[in-house]
Structures are given as C-alpha cells and as structure tokens.
Design an enzyme around this catalytic site. Structure first.
Site, PDB file in Angstrom:
ATOM      1  N   LYS A  83     -16.780 -42.190  83.429  1.00 30.49           N
ATOM      2  CA  LYS A  83     -15.416 -42.309  83.959  1.00 30.49           C
ATOM      3  C   LYS A  83     -14.420 -41.967  82.854  1.00 30.49           C
ATOM      4  O   LYS A  83     -14.472 -42.531  81.759  1.00 30.49           O
ATOM      5  CB  LYS A  83     -15.149 -43.731  84.473  1.00 30.49           C
ATOM      6  CG  LYS A  83     -15.750 -43.976  85.843  1.00 30.49           C
ATOM      7  CD  LYS A  83     -15.509 -45.391  86.320  1.00 30.49           C
ATOM      8  CE  LYS A  83     -14.196 -45.566  87.028  1.00 30.49           C
ATOM      9  NZ  LYS A  83     -14.073 -46.947  87.610  1.00 30.49           N
TER      10      LYS A  83
HETATM   11  O1  G3P Z   1     -13.033 -49.488  89.588  1.00 30.15           O
HETATM   12  C1  G3P Z   1     -11.739 -49.146  89.859  1.00 30.15           C
HETATM   13  C2  G3P Z   1     -11.078 -49.878  91.002  1.00 30.15           C
HETATM   14  O2  G3P Z   1     -11.892 -49.953  92.115  1.00 30.15           O
HETATM   15  C3  G3P Z   1     -10.295 -51.091  90.646  1.00 30.15           C
HETATM   16  O3  G3P Z   1      -9.929 -51.882  91.744  1.00 30.15           O
HETATM   17  O4  G3P Z   1      -8.978 -53.915  92.750  1.00 30.15           O
HETATM   18  O5  G3P Z   1      -8.807 -53.574  90.269  1.00 30.15           O
HETATM   19  O6  G3P Z   1      -7.449 -52.214  91.829  1.00 30.15           O
HETATM   20  P1  G3P Z   1      -8.723 -52.956  91.627  1.00 30.15           P
END
Ligand code: G3P
Length: 214
Positions: A83
C-alpha cells in the site's frame, strides 16, 4: 465481487475465513497499532492464514524510502501487495514497483483524478475511502462510480477496492456499481448476514418445534 477483510487482528481473520468471507486482507498503520504486535509479525502470520492478496502499507514519505520498504515487504510472501499513499512521491514509487512486478494498492484516494493518476502509474489496486468522505458530508460512493466509469472508458486493469466501509449499505452500493472488491471490517461482515425477520422467523420455528410430538 471479492471481500477483503480490513483488519490486522488475526483472530478476526480466522473467524471471517471460517465463513468463507475472506478473499484477501487490507491493513494500515492504525490497524496494526491496535494489535500491540510488530508489523512484520502480524503480516507474516496473516500470510499463513489467507491465500490471497495481503496488503501491507509503507510509512516512508519519500520515494526511496517507500521503494526500500516495498521491496522488503514483498520478500515476505508472493501474495504481498504494497500500500502506497496517494502522493507525488508515492506515484513515483508505484511507477518503479510496477516495472519490478511488485503489486501496489494506492491508498488514501479521495478524488477521481487521484485514481486516474494511480492507474496511469501502474497501480494494481486503488482504494477510495468512502466512509471518510461520508464523514465530511460528501457522498463517498459517488467517487466509486466516477472511478469505475473512468477505468471502463480506458480499459484500465487497476482494480477498485472500496475502503473505509462502515456499514452494509456501503457493501450493497459497491456491489450495485460492480466494484471489484470491498474491504470490510468483521463487524460489517456479520451485519451482512443479519435480518430481524430471519431472527424472529427462526425463533418462531424453534418455538413451534417444541409442540411437535417426539
Ligand atoms: O484500510 C483503510 C480503510 O479501510 C480505513 O477505514 O474506517 O479508518 O476510515 P476507516
């Protein structure tokens, strides 16, 4: 449609695997920090559990640092996807890594032009963060529709990972658009299976079953 699990918690991954819901895994530095374990430890264990893309994120902000981290991560297992954040340095790294056959997932994508640039740089995956856009009163799923249109217009092979998924509607809308992948927390995976009429219907069946002569 593929389901990735958005977690660095191996017990959650094992639970998701037991119901056939995990085609791959996405992690990020915040998720890894919640485990209290070392990054490498976590990623190595996940690779032994899931036979699919395992996303591990770099934390360098300069291209050389990202390349060094990416090459080292890719040695852990052939399924590693690196990533890379959506920055100019990140795109320079993606360009080099794609020529080396190292798959990348461009993360922290919040606009269609960022996704276009990521695809042109050679990213294997792009991650629009729908929940975080919803959080600031922008409709996150509109971004997924725009990226999907752009990628179809030019037949880009970059796959869309709908990320920052917070609820079952996000998964439904991603599926209606035809997104390649949604990366989903375990809690939301469980919600996908639930319906109050299923719960009450089953309770009634079991109650009536007690009246059946045995
Ligand atoms: O892995 C990246 C993403 O899915 C993060 O999610 O809930 O922290 O915005 P969130």
């Amino acid at each position: 449609m593929k389901f990735f699990m958005d977690t660095a918690d191996v017990s959650e991954i094992r639970e998701g695997m037991s119901i056939g819901m995990v085609d791959g895994v996405t992690t990020n530095p915040s998720l890894v920090s919640q485990t209290g374990r070392t990054f490498r430890d976590v990623i190595e264990e996940i690779c032994t559990i899931v036979n699919g893309p395992i996303n591990a994120e770099v934390v360098s902000t300069d291209t050389e640092g990202m390349l060094k981290e990416a090459r080292s991560l890719s040695e852990i297992h052939p399924n590693i996807v690196v990533k890379i954040p959506m920055t100019q340095s990140g795109m320079q790294a993606v360009r080099v890594l794609s020529t080396e056959g190292i798959k990348t997932n461009v993360t922290l994508v919040f606009s269609p032009t960022q996704a276009l640039v990521a695809a042109k740089a050679g990213a294997a995956y792009v991650s629009p963060f729908v929940g975080r856009l919803d959080d600031i009163s922008k409709v996150g799923m509109e971004l997924v529709e725009q990226i999907d249109t752009i990628y179809q217009n030019y037949a880009f092979e970059t796959e869309i990972i709908v990320a920052s998924v917070r609820n079952p509607l996000h998964v439904l809308e991603a599926a209606m658009i035809g997104a390649d992948i949604a990366t989903i927390p375990l809690k939301v995976m469980k919600q996908l299976m639930e319906h109050p009429l299923t719960t009450s219907g089953l309770a009634q069946f079991l109650k009536d079953w007690e009246k059946v002569p045995k």
